[in-house]
Write a protein that holds these residues in place. Structure first.
Motif, PDB file in Angstrom:
ATOM      1  N   VAL A  63       0.839  -1.206   0.000  1.00  0.00           N
ATOM      2  CA  VAL A  63       0.000   0.000   0.000  1.00  0.00           C
ATOM      3  C   VAL A  63       0.872   1.253   0.000  1.00  0.00           C
ATOM      4  N   VAL A  75      -4.697   3.153  -4.678  1.00  0.00           N
ATOM      5  CA  VAL A  75      -4.600   2.706  -3.284  1.00  0.00           C
ATOM      6  C   VAL A  75      -5.858   1.942  -2.886  1.00  0.00           C
ATOM      7  N   SER A  79      -5.843  -2.053  -1.946  1.00  0.00           N
ATOM      8  CA  SER A  79      -6.329  -2.436  -0.611  1.00  0.00           C
ATOM      9  C   SER A  79      -7.420  -3.495  -0.730  1.00  0.00           C
ATOM     10  N   LEU A 107      -6.109  -1.983   7.174  1.00  0.00           N
ATOM     11  CA  LEU A 107      -6.677  -1.839   5.834  1.00  0.00           C
ATOM     12  C   LEU A 107      -8.198  -1.996   5.858  1.00  0.00           C
TER      13      LEU A 107
END
Length: 395
Positions: A63, A75, A79, A107
């Motif tokens: 990430v 991102v 994720s 996350l």
């Protein structure tokens, strides 16, 4: 027997092995025209994530590099891929250690927050951004996959080390108290209150580390050094890496900076790694706040502040903090006696050996661009004001 390449394979062949925008557009056009390719596209993304794990990367590392090289859309996509991959490989997750689990939990929390504020979904399909057309979505996915495919191999971390440690889990009641104290110290506008809060946090960190070291020695626990990676983000990465190195050394750890990938690997025993993460983060917050205040004062006095001022400020801050922490560490060793000193000496050797095993060849990096006298003086003064207390004498 030959077969016709799938849409995903043709898109990958067009886009992933070339750097041009035109190649990316060609691959995205192929995917956008074939909705039936979505499932295979998601599956291949999880394969790329699994490849990153085999090359030594962990969820937070992936990430971090995506955030550094691409944008928020990517991102969110990576994720979601990571979380989907973890759900499909739940048995493997249980063997990957406490830090890995904590990264996935973070996350998950971030994805839930994003879903609540922007209406996005955690799925790795097009639901990641309902307002995005198929072509834009495919372009983003291919850009992400191109980066994942090119991730280099890095030093694998021993995910079992935290589980072997005698200490409590990372989110123990003690560490929760420490985090709360440091958060209050960073937020308060009263120096005396910040000093008292930070001093108390330092006492708790010291006691936590000492207690765990003695407990491991007395119970003959299979305790061993581990490692974690901490992001060192631009700008002024070199000064930040120097600060992290100083904090690591004071907490009986070793830090090795990977400038190209934007992180340092810190090697040490689990309680000390936790202390490094907490203290470095807190000092960086204090340094940034102090630099902003110093710049405002300089501008009020009619002087323009520059990149050189900020670089010099942070360099001086890191240098002075290093001196203060080194003095504190020397005082702790000198005050130690009894069974504690041999225990700490053995741990120092173990950490040095593990760092040498992981990084047999390192080079020394020097700070550059430090040529603003006012910035240096302000940074040194800010370091002297930073809330850092020597740990209580070891006993």
């Amino acid at each position: 027997m030959s077969s016709t390449p799938s849409t995903v394979e043709r898109a990958f062949e067009a886009a992933l092995y070339a750097d041009s925008d035109a190649a990316l557009d060609t691959g995205a056009s192929l995917l956008a025209s074939d909705p039936a390719s979505d499932a295979e596209l998601a599956r291949r993304g999880e394969e790329f994530i699994g490849g990153a794990w085999r090359r030594g990367w962990q969820p937070a590392d992936v990430v971090r590099i995506v955030r550094r090289e691409l944008d928020d859309t990517h991102v969110r996509l990576v994720s979601a891929l990571i979380l989907d991959e973890s759900r499909r490989n739940e048995r493997n997750e249980q063997a990957r250690g406490l830090r890995w689990t904590a990264q996935l939990e973070e996350l998950t929390a971030e994805a839930a927050e994003a879903a609540g504020t922007s209406g996005t979904s955690g799925a790795s399909g097009r639901k990641a951004s309902p307002r995005t057309d198929r072509f834009s979505y495919a372009t983003a996915v291919l850009g992400l996959y191109r980066l994942l495919l090119r991730l280099p191999s890095i030093e694998p971390l021993d995910v079992d080390a935290p589980k072997r440690a005698a200490g409590a889990p990372k989110d123990s009641r003690m560490l929760t108290r420490i985090r709360a104290l440091l958060a209050k110290a960073e937020a308060t506008g009263f120096p005396e209150e910040a000093e008292a809060l930070s001093a108390k946090a330092q006492e708790l960190m010291a006691r936590h580390s000492i207690d765990e070291a003695l407990l491991a020695a007395r119970t003959h626990a299979k305790d061993a050094p581990g490692a974690c990676r901490i992001g060192v983000d631009p700008p002024y990465e070199t000064a930040k890496a120097v600060l992290l190195d100083a904090v690591s050394g004071a907490n009986r750890c070793r830090a090795v900076w990977n400038e190209a990938l934007g992180f340092s690997t810190v090697v040490g025993f689990e309680p000390d790694l936790e202390a490094v993460e907490l203290l470095y983060t807190s000092l960086l917050v204090q340094a940034t706040a102090a630099m902003t205040k110093a710049e405002a004062a300089q501008r009020a006095g009619g002087r323009k502040r520059t990149k050189s001022f900020r670089q010099s400020f942070l360099a001086a801050y890191a240098h002075r903090i290093g001196d203060r922490l080194a003095e504190a560490a020397e005082g702790q060793v000198a005050a130690g006696e009894g069974e504690l000193l041999p225990v700490l000496a053995a741990r120092d050797v173990a950490v040095a050996d593990e760092a040498e095993r992981m990084f047999p060849a390192t080079v020394t990096t020097r700070l550059r661009g430090v040529n603003d006298a006012a910035g240096w003086e302000e940074g040194a003064a800010a370091a002297d004001r930073a809330q850092v207390r020597a740990r209580p004498p070891l006993r």
